[in-house]
Enzyme design. Sequence first.
Site, mmCIF file in Angstrom:
data_model
loop_
_atom_site.group_PDB
_atom_site.id
_atom_site.type_symbol
_atom_site.label_atom_id
_atom_site.label_comp_id
_atom_site.label_asym_id
_atom_site.label_seq_id
_atom_site.Cartn_x
_atom_site.Cartn_y
_atom_site.Cartn_z
ATOM 1 C CD GLU A 273 -1.277 -8.368 18.182
ATOM 2 O OE1 GLU A 273 -1.501 -8.767 17.021
ATOM 3 O OE2 GLU A 273 -1.511 -7.214 18.546
ATOM 4 C CG HIS A 292 -4.394 -7.291 15.286
ATOM 5 N ND1 HIS A 292 -3.039 -7.122 15.377
ATOM 6 C CD2 HIS A 292 -4.814 -6.340 14.413
ATOM 7 C CE1 HIS A 292 -2.659 -6.139 14.590
ATOM 8 N NE2 HIS A 292 -3.721 -5.647 14.001
HETATM 9 P P1 NAD Z 1 -2.620 7.808 10.289
HETATM 10 O O1 NAD Z 1 -1.230 7.878 9.789
HETATM 11 O O2 NAD Z 1 -3.716 8.379 9.473
HETATM 12 O O3 NAD Z 1 -2.695 8.473 11.724
HETATM 13 C C1 NAD Z 1 -1.728 8.353 12.700
HETATM 14 C C2 NAD Z 1 -1.649 9.680 13.404
HETATM 15 O O4 NAD Z 1 -0.798 9.515 14.535
HETATM 16 C C3 NAD Z 1 -1.061 10.797 12.546
HETATM 17 O O5 NAD Z 1 -1.945 11.891 12.474
HETATM 18 C C4 NAD Z 1 0.220 11.167 13.279
HETATM 19 O O6 NAD Z 1 0.488 12.535 13.198
HETATM 20 C C5 NAD Z 1 -0.110 10.745 14.690
HETATM 21 N N1 NAD Z 1 1.040 10.531 15.557
HETATM 22 C C6 NAD Z 1 2.257 10.043 15.250
HETATM 23 N N2 NAD Z 1 3.029 10.007 16.364
HETATM 24 C C7 NAD Z 1 2.257 10.474 17.388
HETATM 25 C C8 NAD Z 1 2.488 10.676 18.767
HETATM 26 N N3 NAD Z 1 3.671 10.418 19.333
HETATM 27 N N4 NAD Z 1 1.462 11.148 19.509
HETATM 28 C C9 NAD Z 1 0.267 11.414 18.947
HETATM 29 N N5 NAD Z 1 0.003 11.270 17.629
HETATM 30 C C10 NAD Z 1 0.989 10.797 16.872
HETATM 31 O O7 NAD Z 1 -2.871 6.265 10.580
HETATM 32 P P2 NAD Z 1 -4.274 5.556 10.800
HETATM 33 O O8 NAD Z 1 -4.777 5.035 9.507
HETATM 34 O O9 NAD Z 1 -5.141 6.419 11.627
HETATM 35 O O10 NAD Z 1 -3.798 4.287 11.653
HETATM 36 C C11 NAD Z 1 -3.193 4.441 12.903
HETATM 37 C C12 NAD Z 1 -2.624 3.121 13.357
HETATM 38 O O11 NAD Z 1 -3.665 2.221 13.656
HETATM 39 C C13 NAD Z 1 -1.821 2.388 12.282
HETATM 40 O O12 NAD Z 1 -0.478 2.818 12.277
HETATM 41 C C14 NAD Z 1 -1.948 0.947 12.658
HETATM 42 O O13 NAD Z 1 -0.836 0.559 13.413
HETATM 43 C C15 NAD Z 1 -3.189 0.899 13.529
HETATM 44 N N6 NAD Z 1 -4.247 0.067 12.962
HETATM 45 C C16 NAD Z 1 -4.689 -0.975 13.695
HETATM 46 C C17 NAD Z 1 -5.700 -1.775 13.214
HETATM 47 C C18 NAD Z 1 -6.180 -2.955 13.994
HETATM 48 O O14 NAD Z 1 -6.536 -3.959 13.403
HETATM 49 N N7 NAD Z 1 -6.273 -2.887 15.295
HETATM 50 C C19 NAD Z 1 -6.290 -1.484 11.973
HETATM 51 C C20 NAD Z 1 -5.829 -0.387 11.257
HETATM 52 C C21 NAD Z 1 -4.799 0.387 11.772
HETATM 53 C C1 MLT Z 2 -3.655 -2.643 10.109
HETATM 54 O O1 MLT Z 2 -2.632 -2.065 10.457
HETATM 55 O O2 MLT Z 2 -4.255 -2.331 9.058
HETATM 56 C C2 MLT Z 2 -4.209 -3.685 10.988
HETATM 57 O O3 MLT Z 2 -3.213 -4.353 11.658
HETATM 58 C C3 MLT Z 2 -5.244 -4.498 10.334
HETATM 59 C C4 MLT Z 2 -4.951 -5.910 9.977
HETATM 60 O O4 MLT Z 2 -4.283 -6.156 8.987
HETATM 61 O O5 MLT Z 2 -5.444 -6.784 10.662
#
Ligand code: NAD
Ligand code: MLT
Length: 542
Positions: A273, A292
Site C-alpha cells: 500500500e 484502506h
Molecule cells: P479480532 O481479533 O477480534 O478477530 C479476529 C478473528 O480472527 C479472531 O476471532 C480469530 O480467532 C480469527 N482468526 C485468526 N486466525 C484465523 C484463521 N486462520 N481463520 C479464521 N479466523 C481466524 O480482530 P478484529 O478487531 O475483528 O480485526 C480483525 C482484523 O481486521 C485486524 O487484525 C486488522 O488487521 C483488520 N482491520 C482492518 C481495518 C481496515 O482499516 N481495513 C480496520 C480495523 C481492523
Molecule cells: C486497523 O487495523 O485498525 C486499521 O488498519 C485501521 C487504520 O488504522 O487505518
Amino acid sequence: MTPSTQRLAPAETRILICDELSEVAIETFRTHGFEPEVRTGMSEDELVEAVPGVHAMVIRSATKVTRRVLEAADELRVVGRAGVGIDNVDRQAATENGVVVMHTPLGNTVTTGELAISLMCSLSRHIPRADRLTRGGSWKKKGLMGTELTGKTLGVVGLGRIGQVAARRAIGLEMKVIAHDPYISASGGESPVPSVELLELEELLKRSDFVTLHVPLLDSTRNLISAERLALMKPGARLINAARGGLIDEAALAVALDEGRLAGAALDVLAEEPPAEGHPLLGRDDVIITPHLGASSHEAQENVASMVAEQISTFFLDGVAHNAVNAPAVSAETLREIAPYVLLAEQLGSFLRQRCEQPVRKLEITVSGETEGAAADYLSLATLVGLLRSAEMGANYVNAPLLAAERGIRILNARDEDAGAYQNLIKVRASGKGGDESHVVTGTIFGRSPRFVRIDDLHLDLDPSGHLLMTQHHDRPGVMGQIGTLVGGSGVNISRLELGSNEQGDSSLALAFFSLDRAPTDGLIQDLRALEAIEEVRCIEL
Ligand code: NAD
Ligand code: MLT
C-alpha cells in the site's frame, strides 16, 4: 537497549505522534499534562533519526516500527497503535527491547464492519462502475445488472469483533451467514452470533456467494486465500477484504477473475500500500479498491485517538498497560493494592540472583494466601523481573519471560490458599543446572513493608532494603566479634543482624545477614574473606 522503568513526569515525557490522527489525541494528552510532538510521514531513516529520546510513539497503519527503529529508540517505553492491526510493528523486536506494544481493539470495530457491508452492497450492484459511467456521460443499464443479497450466503472468515459486526448486519439484510474461525471451533465454543453456522474454511468457500475476510495478518494467515482456495469458491462468488493485504494471493485472484470463475472482488487493503503501478487488480471493472478506509469514519477516528491517548497517559501516570499485546493486563486498582507485594517479589528475585553462585535454571514461585488470578501471575512476573534485572540483562515486565526462555530458565508457578500465620506469602526457590545449587527465600508484608521471613533454613525478620552483607561462617565463639570489629573498623554501621544455623549443610556453619547503612568496600570484603572461620561472604544490594 531496555528502557528504564523509572516513572517520568508528564513534562519530561516525549510522545511522538507519527501518523495522521484526530486532534482528539492531542487534546486528550493535554488534559493529562502531556504535550505530544507531531511528525507524520517519516521514512524509516527519518524515524531512526527522530526516535532517540522519545518515550512513546503513536501510530496508525502507515508508520512501520521496524527493528532498526526500535533499536534507535533508546528511551522508548511504549508504542500505541490507534487501531487494531499491529502487523506494522516488529513485535518480537519490541518485546526484546522491553517496549510495550498496545492497540485500541474496540475503537473502529463497527466502522470497519460497516465498510465490509458497504463493499458487499457496492459489488452486488456495481455502484462504483455505474457512477464512473454516468460521470462519463452515459445513462445506460447495460453491463450493470446486479444481484440481490436477500437469501444469499455470506461466508465470514474470522468471527472476531469485526466479523461479528459484519455477520449481524448481513443477517439484518436477510442473508444466510456462515463462518469459519478455528479458535472459536477449537475451544468448543458456539458461534457468538446466533444462527451463524461454524464451518471449515473449505466448506465455507464452497457454499458462499460472498466471502468477507476479518482475520489478522499473521504468518499463519498470509495467503490464506491461495490459488487452491480460490479454486474452491462457488462459481460467480465475490470476495471482500477489509482486513489486511497479504491474506489473499492477489495474482491468483486476478487469474480467477480473468477466467470468470469469480464475479468480483472488493479490497480495502492490499499487500503493498499504495499498490505499484500496473498492479493486476487495479483498473478492473470487476474489482473495487479503496485506500484502506476501513476505520475512516469520524466516530472511529475520534474513538481510537482518544483511546490511544488515554491508554498511553495511564501507562505513564499509573504504570498500567491496557490493551497491551506483550505485557500483562492488571488494573490500576489491583496494581495499587498489590504494590508492596510487587516490590517484595522483585526483591526476592533480586536476592536470589545475587545469592546463587551458578546461573539459575529453575525458578519455583509459590504465592500463598488471598492473592488470586491475574495478581498472582503479576507477582510471579515481578519475581522473574527481579531475578533478571541486572545491569547486563535489564529485564522489565515486557521482556522478562523472553529473557528467561533464552536463558533456559524454567518457571514453575504454584498457588496455595493457606499462608499459615501470614495473610500472604511469596516463596521462591531458585535452582542451578541439575539442581546442584538450590536456595529458597520467603517474604511477606508487615503493614506496607516487605519482609524476608525465611532464607534457606533460617527463619528471620529481615527488612530487605539497601545493603546486605551475608556471611557463612563456622559457629564458634568470637567469630561474630571478629566480623563486627572489621565492619565497624571500616566505618560501616550495622543497623540490624539476623543470625541462625544453616541446617541445610554442615550444622556447624552459621548464616548471618547484616543490614548495613552503606555498601561495604572491596577492602572490607577481602578482610572478611581472610578470616579463618569464614566460608562465604556475599554482598547483596536490594
Ligand atoms: P479480532 O481479533 O477480534 O478477530 C479476529 C478473528 O480472527 C479472531 O476471532 C480469530 O480467532 C480469527 N482468526 C485468526 N486466525 C484465523 C484463521 N486462520 N481463520 C479464521 N479466523 C481466524 O480482530 P478484529 O478487531 O475483528 O480485526 C480483525 C482484523 O481486521 C485486524 O487484525 C486488522 O488487521 C483488520 N482491520 C482492518 C481495518 C481496515 O482499516 N481495513 C480496520 C480495523 C481492523
Ligand atoms: C486497523 O487495523 O485498525 C486499521 O488498519 C485501521 C487504520 O488504522 O487505518
